[in-house]
Scaffold this active site. Structure first.
Site: not given
Lengths: 146, 146, 146, 146, 146, 146, 146, 146, 146, 146, 146, 146
Positions: E9-10, E17, E22, E73, E76, E97, E99, E106
């Site tokens: 998502p996103n 964004r 990012y 990735n 969320a 995995e 990111h 964070r």
């Protein structure tokens, strides 16, 4: 009116064990004195002590329909026995939880009780006098006295 | 022998507020009855209620050297006020903590008390009768009775 | 219909204190504007602010039977005062909890409220506008409006 | 000024589901009424409901650069969806979080929100009126009104 | 050798964004560049992005027996989706995995991953370069390179 | 461009200790290979390993103003040493945290890192290849490459 | 330069209460001696003690624009009062938190302070000397001395 | 009598995925066998599986007023989806929660269920037989059988 | 009277490292100034700094019977070293714990100290002045000054 | 095939105790009916109930080598008895854990089971029908039926 | 058979430090006596003590392939050093953890051990006799004695 | 000198139950061998095993004034029985806690002991040899041997 007094593990050592903490009276003396106090108030008192959780559960079952209230000093089982809680709820007899010593001033694991939230009330810390206070508190509630 | 009865926030509502939970007696009636019971036992009882933590602390300070024991129903402050704890420790007067309702059967945040581990003992759940039981418990301990 | 607006500790600093966080309006201006908005809706608004928990409890007791609803911005006491909770429950007056800032965006200890689960509803984060929203929300509920 | 109203899972059941808890209005009625209220305030309202987290995320992305504010009742996703949080942050549109029921009076797992600390503000517990309050709160903030 | 790149998502907002956080690359640019890097290493890369957890699960199922490794990735969903974990375990394809941002720097809720303990390894914090590092790490492991 | 590679306690056992978990390469071999890879990229690599937290802190201090980046596999100290964190912050040199094994798949006490939130990024689980990935990741960030 | 010394609940008992723990000086003696020490340093000291949280908040508000620094021994309120924290932040006056006893050596609930993270610094455990140390520490910071 | 069988994410992999843990039956075989068993008991069984939380919520909504009971193996969503819980409560259809594997013997995050406290009962660990047991349990309760 | 000043890891960076946080003085300057202040008070000061926990423990052992008090800024070891605690208890020399920065305003893991409950007292947050305050506090206690 | 049915504390009250929660059947009726159902399936069922943890442990020991499976409703001991867990592991007989009520809908302390992770499976909430379901589940597993 | 005895920080103070707690023997006396006891059992004992974690790790590495078992009293490092754990696992030498005092009767932070779950066994509380018991326990296990 | 050996629930299965974990010796063999070892040291050993907590408490009471020390392997009751703790404290006989297996390497709920902080010491993990070590440790302490 009939009342049952239950004492749990190690309370048979009363008077022998740590008198500074629990007083010098033996359990027999406490039971005798409480029986007399109960009689003065028109109450028949029966007493039972055991170091066995199962025996205490059995005794509570026998009390079903036989007594109007229970006074219970479950000792160490206060903090570990859900079976006692279920037995007291199962027979649906009002009960008062009592302790000789002030459990709040002792180890953290004695601060939890599996009985307290289902009791009429709780009395803790008055030594042998806790028994008489518990009897009075039970009677006040059963008889609707202020 | 002199005893001070302290009642904390909202206990002035007694008899008006949730009678199902706290009984129909007003605080004045409870204080009057307890005063009479104290007198029978040769005890002089003084009473104080406040919704202000600071006023309760002030009153405890005034009691220093003036009373032999304190009965305290601190209400909500039981669970939030370290200042009351320090005041009671500061004047070094023996005290009994009491509650009308059974705090163990209520919200989790009422299960902690900042007073209990320093009290002689705790009585909870007997409605207005909790006051008389607390007085008896205090006297039994002060007079060394079983 | 009568409504009481309660403001807790430090809200008398409004307009003076951290305007970036709380807005530039003083409390007097907010009270005056809200009073006018209430009057337009046929509601009589009374206001009280104190930095003393006990004074807020006293004021809530006085409101018993005198007002139909309460708007309360308890400030820091939201997170620490069980006495306020008990006072609001004791007088059994419906109330709305409100905050100027968004408490969820602040320190973790501001995320707990001793009032919220007993409130009609909670409004947080709209600055001075939170007051008017709270008034509307209270009225909508009291009048059964959608 | 354009505003988007988002409703999450199960809010399509409104009016059908637990009316005692959520009110008797259907979502269509709420959207229609809110649209009218928005129009009175010179705001164009668009509405979207979905039981799919992904569809809500997609809809938020579409709103990028198209709306000035978002009203969101994310329902159960409030407490479980970090993806919604990231979507709202990703498009950088100011939003208000709202709930029909008072989430503080419900299960503990509804006390956490993944949206609240990034919202302008939160409104909870006013039934269908929560929507109008949220709209007003959003506009007050966007227009800098007190 | 075939590798599947999954983005959750996103991540379709990439480049749009929070570029400070990012990077300025769009997802299409990242996929294209990674495809080229894969091709140089003799690897066929397929790519899929969705804001829908279910669609990602479906895509993983389709990969069963079709690809040799997965780069994921999950955005969320990393922190909330046990369904993705089960899908990856169900098809038994080795995965890495990754990111873009350093999740450890964070919010606390981003420190837990439902995927990490079942991954070959985890790469976090290198911006778009995280993708190439993840591809290399996956290949090193699949090919047994030091 | 100069880079310092730091290895913490027990990494001198590499190749000797649990090859199934950490690979068969000795630390000397890894350092040599990484030095060559660094040289190809125009980077001068210096290496240091110690089982002493204090020696690692001393070495980091010496690096102040001498190197452009640090690669650190702090081993067990990752989870226990705030002193290393402070040393890295004190010299203000960008660093990458790396691990041979996938720490997320090991004991719970290895899931916390005192370094990670201050690192550029973290690489975990690729065996000896983690070193090369970490070097690339560091360079990508230092050189602003995507 | 003007400095305000604030003492919270029960500190009026100083010298009377647990001298082994808090020393034999009365609060008046401490205030007098500190006033003299302040005067030697060209500082005008005003003093206030109260057992009422609200009175302390009121006093802090009065200090707004009137004093350059505050020394506060909030006693039990250190651990329970968010209102004091908000008052100190609201008036934006630098302050030092001090304690007579070493709070770290006492009950766990005294290890949390609602003031400490907003203070210049904290001094704990030096008996009456804590006051002079706090004054010096405050002045050193206000005057930029090493 | 009509019953709906719901299967959540990854259960379409049954028979393919970890047969040692989940058995060799495919979901189609399980649904077919359960349909036959239902028919024998005079029950009409409909079946639905999805990897999409939203699709499961939609399907539950459609069941409103159409089925007498639900059997749900929500898979991973058992532990993460409050939306499913709300959907089941919203349509007010009695349901049984079931699992193929013994969730208590797996990862700690599988020990929590958002459905269990609202279910008639829970069955876990009997492989494909869990489905038939769940059907019987549901019918026993719906028909009031012992 | 002899006093030992101990500084732990990274304090050799003082003046070089984050002057905004720790001040511009070097450790040598601080030691020199404190030595002079000690001499004025008739105290002989010796100083030791190390980044090695073991070296600090060794130095404390050497101090046995040689010094009358210890001032210790253990830096990061404050929060992680039980060995330092045991060393200080083992030699039974009174000590004061001090910090340059206000540890309560920093990361949560800096709020625990393995030394504080055994110290005479703790001073935190006054920059280099913390050293002089600590020396005074130690002397006040050792000499029984108010 | 032989199966042992064990019932723990207070289950002898069945039919007498809280029929709304546990049903109106006595334990004797349940045992008789289950015995008949077992016989139909070619299984010999023996039954034992006790309020004594020790007696249950003794009975499990006797079953060693004598029965093929155990059905156990340990009542309150489910949540408190590690001894029962050890007994069941010690005799290495497969067992099914069952409950009449849905333990997930009751007090939090009933959500933990010391038996569940070692059971074949768990059945909870179907009233007396839980016994038959448990028997079927046990047999399905022992006989390898789907 | 060769055995290595390791003692951690502060154990060089033995006999000097808190003899009531640790006994009056010096470490040299303990090592000498244990060496003699080992010799009687045909075991060659080497001894090492350090206050430096790194030195203990180094010594364990040297023991690789040189000794058959390790006795370790890691002192404070028991509770803080993962590096020691990794060293012991890295050299794969069986070890026994021992303590002079009963760690369970001391501060809560001494109840956790990073070594215990990987040790053959643990001995705590017997004063200097713990060493001989640990030697015997190690030998019993290495030699397969009952 | 007289010593009592107590064994709790399931230890009668020794030699039968999980020999890989507990060894092949039966309890009778262990008791016999330990009796012989005791006799050699001039100690009279009596033995008691029970699966009943109450029976163990009764046996401890009988030991009052009859034995000089107790060796107790309470098995599962170690982790659940406060009654045993109270019994041991009540008779005030020194005792050693012992375990066959290394409890630190087993389930987390075995890491807590209600006996350990009141024991002389604890021995865990040496199989049947734990008994002899415990006897020696007890004697060393009772006889004041190093």
């Amino acid at each position: 009116m009939r009342v049952l007094l239950l004492n749990g593990p190690n309370l048979n050592l009363l008077g022998l064990r740590e008198p500074g903490l629990y007083g010098a009276d033996t359990l027999a003396e406490i039971e005798q004195r409480l029986g007399a106090q109960a009689a003065e108030r028109g109450v028949e008192l029966s007493c039972f002590q055991s170091n066995h959780e199962g025996a205490l559960v059995d005794r509570i079952h026998q009390a079903r329909g036989q007594v109007d209230g229970i006074l219970i000093n479950a000792g160490a089982l206060t903090h570990t026995s859900i079976a006692l809680r279920d037995a007291l709820l199962g027979v649906a007899i009002p009960f008062v939880e009592l302790h000789l010593s002030n459990v709040h001033a002792r180890e953290a694991f004695r601060h939890n009780s599996y009985l307290a939230d289902k009791a009429i009330g709780v009395i803790s810390g008055f030594g042998p006098a806790s028994y008489e206070l518990a009897l009075q508190g039970l009677l006040a509630r059963l008889r609707g006295q202020p």
